[in-house]
Design an enzyme around this catalytic site. Sequence first.
Site, PDB file in Angstrom:
ATOM      1  CE1 TYR A  90      -3.267  -2.795   0.059  1.00 56.31           C
ATOM      2  CE2 TYR A  90      -3.795  -2.260   2.325  1.00 56.31           C
ATOM      3  CZ  TYR A  90      -4.018  -3.009   1.186  1.00 56.31           C
ATOM      4  OH  TYR A  90      -5.014  -3.962   1.190  1.00 56.31           O
TER       5      TYR A  90
HETATM    6  C1  LIG Z   1      -7.604  -2.194  -6.552  1.00 57.93           C
HETATM    7  C2  LIG Z   1      -6.467  -2.759  -5.761  1.00 57.93           C
HETATM    8  C3  LIG Z   1      -6.658  -3.912  -5.011  1.00 57.93           C
HETATM    9  C4  LIG Z   1      -5.621  -4.466  -4.284  1.00 57.93           C
HETATM   10  N1  LIG Z   1      -5.842  -5.612  -3.559  1.00 57.93           N
HETATM   11  C5  LIG Z   1      -4.823  -6.175  -2.872  1.00 57.93           C
HETATM   12  C6  LIG Z   1      -4.994  -7.387  -2.150  1.00 57.93           C
HETATM   13  O1  LIG Z   1      -6.071  -7.962  -2.103  1.00 57.93           O
HETATM   14  N2  LIG Z   1      -3.927  -7.910  -1.486  1.00 57.93           N
HETATM   15  C7  LIG Z   1      -2.693  -7.300  -1.492  1.00 57.93           C
HETATM   16  O2  LIG Z   1      -1.763  -7.807  -0.873  1.00 57.93           O
HETATM   17  N3  LIG Z   1      -2.518  -6.146  -2.159  1.00 57.93           N
HETATM   18  C8  LIG Z   1      -3.533  -5.577  -2.858  1.00 57.93           C
HETATM   19  N4  LIG Z   1      -3.315  -4.412  -3.539  1.00 57.93           N
HETATM   20  C9  LIG Z   1      -1.975  -3.822  -3.524  1.00 57.93           C
HETATM   21  C10 LIG Z   1      -1.079  -4.548  -4.524  1.00 57.93           C
HETATM   22  O3  LIG Z   1      -0.623  -5.760  -3.970  1.00 57.93           O
HETATM   23  C11 LIG Z   1       0.146  -3.714  -4.856  1.00 57.93           C
HETATM   24  O4  LIG Z   1      -0.255  -2.500  -5.434  1.00 57.93           O
HETATM   25  C12 LIG Z   1       1.072  -4.482  -5.796  1.00 57.93           C
HETATM   26  O5  LIG Z   1       2.335  -3.851  -5.821  1.00 57.93           O
HETATM   27  C13 LIG Z   1       0.468  -4.540  -7.171  1.00 57.93           C
HETATM   28  O6  LIG Z   1       1.198  -5.322  -8.052  1.00 57.93           O
HETATM   29  P1  LIG Z   1       1.072  -4.999  -9.618  1.00 57.93           P
HETATM   30  O7  LIG Z   1       1.965  -5.932 -10.317  1.00 57.93           O
HETATM   31  O8  LIG Z   1      -0.368  -4.954  -9.960  1.00 57.93           O
HETATM   32  O9  LIG Z   1       1.579  -3.545  -9.562  1.00 57.93           O
HETATM   33  P2  LIG Z   1       2.710  -2.713 -10.447  1.00 57.93           P
HETATM   34  O10 LIG Z   1       2.256  -1.288 -10.321  1.00 57.93           O
HETATM   35  O11 LIG Z   1       2.920  -3.275 -11.778  1.00 57.93           O
HETATM   36  O12 LIG Z   1       4.019  -2.928  -9.584  1.00 57.93           O
HETATM   37  C14 LIG Z   1       4.138  -2.528  -8.217  1.00 57.93           C
HETATM   38  C15 LIG Z   1       5.612  -2.337  -7.855  1.00 57.93           C
HETATM   39  O13 LIG Z   1       6.346  -3.539  -8.090  1.00 57.93           O
HETATM   40  C16 LIG Z   1       7.304  -3.352  -9.144  1.00 57.93           C
HETATM   41  N5  LIG Z   1       7.220  -4.535 -10.003  1.00 57.93           N
HETATM   42  C17 LIG Z   1       6.144  -4.913 -10.744  1.00 57.93           C
HETATM   43  N6  LIG Z   1       6.406  -6.059 -11.383  1.00 57.93           N
HETATM   44  C18 LIG Z   1       7.665  -6.427 -11.037  1.00 57.93           C
HETATM   45  C19 LIG Z   1       8.493  -7.531 -11.387  1.00 57.93           C
HETATM   46  N7  LIG Z   1       8.050  -8.471 -12.213  1.00 57.93           N
HETATM   47  N8  LIG Z   1       9.738  -7.595 -10.874  1.00 57.93           N
HETATM   48  C20 LIG Z   1      10.181  -6.639 -10.034  1.00 57.93           C
HETATM   49  N9  LIG Z   1       9.447  -5.568  -9.672  1.00 57.93           N
HETATM   50  C21 LIG Z   1       8.192  -5.461 -10.157  1.00 57.93           C
HETATM   51  C22 LIG Z   1       6.880  -2.083  -9.842  1.00 57.93           C
HETATM   52  O14 LIG Z   1       7.959  -1.459 -10.489  1.00 57.93           O
HETATM   53  C23 LIG Z   1       6.315  -1.271  -8.701  1.00 57.93           C
HETATM   54  O15 LIG Z   1       7.358  -0.712  -7.934  1.00 57.93           O
HETATM   55  C24 LIG Z   1      -4.346  -3.840  -4.281  1.00 57.93           C
HETATM   56  C25 LIG Z   1      -4.154  -2.683  -5.030  1.00 57.93           C
HETATM   57  C26 LIG Z   1      -5.196  -2.133  -5.763  1.00 57.93           C
HETATM   58  C27 LIG Z   1      -4.980  -0.869  -6.549  1.00 57.93           C
END
Ligand SMILES: Cc1cc2nc3c(=O)[nH]c(=O)nc-3n(C[C@H](O)[C@H](O)[C@H](O)COP(=O)(O)OP(=O)(O)OC[C@H]3O[C@@H](n4cnc5c(N)ncnc54)[C@H](O)[C@@H]3O)c2cc1C
Length: 535
Positions: free
Chosen positions: A477
């Site tokens: 978060y």
């Molecule tokens: C609507 C919503 C619901 C959510 N629900 C939950 C939930 O139920 N449980 C929970 O734990 N969290 C939840 N989250 C938070 C979520 O876990 C984090 O935002 C998480 O970082 C999202 O991963 P992403 O790949 O979608 O995000 P991205 O924005 O793609 O990545 C997040 C971060 O990780 C880095 N990153 C992404 N992919 C990689 C990779 N392959 N290797 C290295 N670094 C990488 C990015 O550069 C960035 O710093 C929620 C967020 C939102 C907006």
Amino acid sequence: MKPFYHLPLLFIVVFSSALATSSADSHEDFLDCLSSYHPEESSSISRVVYTDRNSTYSAILESSIQNLRFSTPNTPKPLVIVTPLNTSHVQATVHCSKTHGLQIRTRSGGHDFEGLSYVSEVPFVVVDLVHFRSIDVDVEKEEAWVQSGAITGELYYRINERATNLTFPGALCHTVGIGGLISGGGYGLLFRKYGLAGDNVIDAQFIDANGRVLDRRSMGEDLFWAIRGGGGGSFGIVLAWKVNLVPIPSTVTVLSVGRTLEQNATQLLHRWQYVAPNLPNDVYSVVLISTTNATESGTRTVLATFTSVFQGRANELMALMQERFPELGFVPENFIEMTWIESLIFLTQLPNESPEILLNRTYRNTLLTPAFKAKSDYVRKPMPEIAFQGLWSQLLEDVASTATLNIISYGGKMDEIPESALPFPHRKGTLYKINYNIGWREEENGNPQRYINWIRKLYSYMGSFVSKSPREAYINYRDLDIGRNNDDGRTSYKQASVWGRKYFKKNFDRLVYVKSKTDPENFFRHEQSIPPRFH
Ligand SMILES: Cc1cc2nc3c(=O)[nH]c(=O)nc-3n(C[C@H](O)[C@H](O)[C@H](O)COP(=O)(O)OP(=O)(O)OC[C@H]3O[C@@H](n4cnc5c(N)ncnc54)[C@H](O)[C@@H]3O)c2cc1C
Ligand SMILES: *[C@@H]1O[C@H](CO)[C@@H](O)[C@H](O)[C@H]1NC(C)=O
Ligand SMILES: *[C@@H]1O[C@H](CO)[C@@H](O)[C@H](O)[C@H]1NC(C)=O
Ligand SMILES: *[C@@H]1O[C@H](CO)[C@@H](O)[C@H](O)[C@H]1NC(C)=O
Ligand SMILES: *[C@@H]1O[C@H](CO)[C@@H](O)[C@H](O)[C@H]1NC(C)=O
Ligand SMILES: *[C@@H]1O[C@H](CO)[C@@H](O)[C@H](O)[C@H]1NC(C)=O
Ligand SMILES: *[C@@H]1O[C@H](CO)[C@@H](O)[C@H](O)[C@H]1NC(C)=O
């Protein structure tokens, strides 16, 4: 004429145009570098390289932006977006970004609360893993390889397709990317039983700052520890994770009961703090706080919706709640049996019961406002009723009509896993986590300051009731208000430890140690990346 005014002005003009030229040049050179890395037609990278001269650039950029706060004309945009098809495309991007002084932002699902996977104040390239989403389920071994760009819903769907009695303890919201989720720990409906998503990872495929492809054995246990919860974007690019699958019963039960202030919501929430963390591991328990108009007098009130998801039958959950939480005043009709997949759809209030919705990456939950600011807290001591009353008066302010709080019970398995097992430290003794959220309409994106001010004021009010020294926060978060590196991602150990201890407590030092060993030049960096010791 005051001639001395001219000098600084001239200096600014010359200086900024020099900057512009050098970044445009390096961006052309960067593209040349990519194509010379892949000279053969068969593996050509040009099919997956986008600049603002490609007509589909904006569509690709916007495709997974989950917080429209970072989708305005003033939001800095990447010079180049690469959507790799092959490992070698990722290696080329790392190599060429390094030689041309560009930062890399890796994007899996695009849910970063602060947009760090697609926004940077310095010239940057986005590696969007949208094509890295194959999922290979091994039912016999109860394991799966899942690529980082898959969303959580795809993983749930693909496992369910092969075996309805297996699943993965991932996120609630189906669009969350596996890459970012596991990088920050990752919790969901099963975490009180099986721990975090990161607790259930057994191997990974990873590209480091030198472009090497590593697995668990070749990266070593320190780095393997760091990438399962130390936050995305600090160590390298995770291409895929090998995860453990867990059993799930054929029927689960959902209980959801809403109570307003007039229906004793305050006393019930106060009581919930003592009940929920001690419930059996098979129960996920959350209270959603929102405001509503529906009272007899027509005034606004606070609504607390008490929801539980139980891995078992309705009669069992009913007996349990009758014993532990009779004050809630439920009736048998409040207990609804369904399948595991249906419970996911029900809890995130997706519009239909068809499991295919889990495959839809672009589906945006209409309950969530498209642009938002969010924060988190962990609570280790029950809050007094008077503290909730102070909270209600802030929620009932006019500005806060879209604000919500998710209060998620900890306990269970989370109490059993040592604080140092993964970078994620919020384990034994944590009663619950609070997620504060306020949204606004896209049209208000030009000036959302009053909403942001409101949530900062709320956070400041809550300081006396939540964990202290450090005031803990959930890395997934992400919240840049709690401390940040400089715009270019560089920082001192001291500066970074301000936010670092809140997310990781003592584990922050081991993260710094791993970073110093594996990326001493600090190539992978951003506003909240782990710094190496001597930078
Ligand atoms: C609507 C919503 C619901 C959510 N629900 C939950 C939930 O139920 N449980 C929970 O734990 N969290 C939840 N989250 C938070 C979520 O876990 C984090 O935002 C998480 O970082 C999202 O991963 P992403 O790949 O979608 O995000 P991205 O924005 O793609 O990545 C997040 C971060 O990780 C880095 N990153 C992404 N992919 C990689 C990779 N392959 N290797 C290295 N670094 C990488 C990015 O550069 C960035 O710093 C929620 C967020 C939102 C907006
Ligand atoms: C973007 O434009 C360049 C230059 O015209 C081209 O080589 C490249 O293939 C285009 N990218 C995609 C994904 O079509
Ligand atoms: C790259 O990926 C594509 C599509 O997945 C595949 O057809 C091709 O053989 C791969 N090329 C190399 C060099 O690995
Ligand atoms: C799932 O079901 C299959 C087939 O009925 C069975 O062989 C397997 O043991 C079950 N697995 C679990 C974890 O219950
Ligand atoms: C609220 O609590 C009071 C005192 O415990 C009780 O008398 C009353 O019936 C409760 N109201 C509701 C709606 O449950
Ligand atoms: C609640 O009442 C306010 C003010 O009367 C009104 O503007 C708003 O639309 C109402 N909200 C809902 C959800 O009915
Ligand atoms: C995904 O959901 C969106 C609505 O949010 C819809 O417009 C789109 O058609 C859906 N895509 C598929 C493939 O069903």
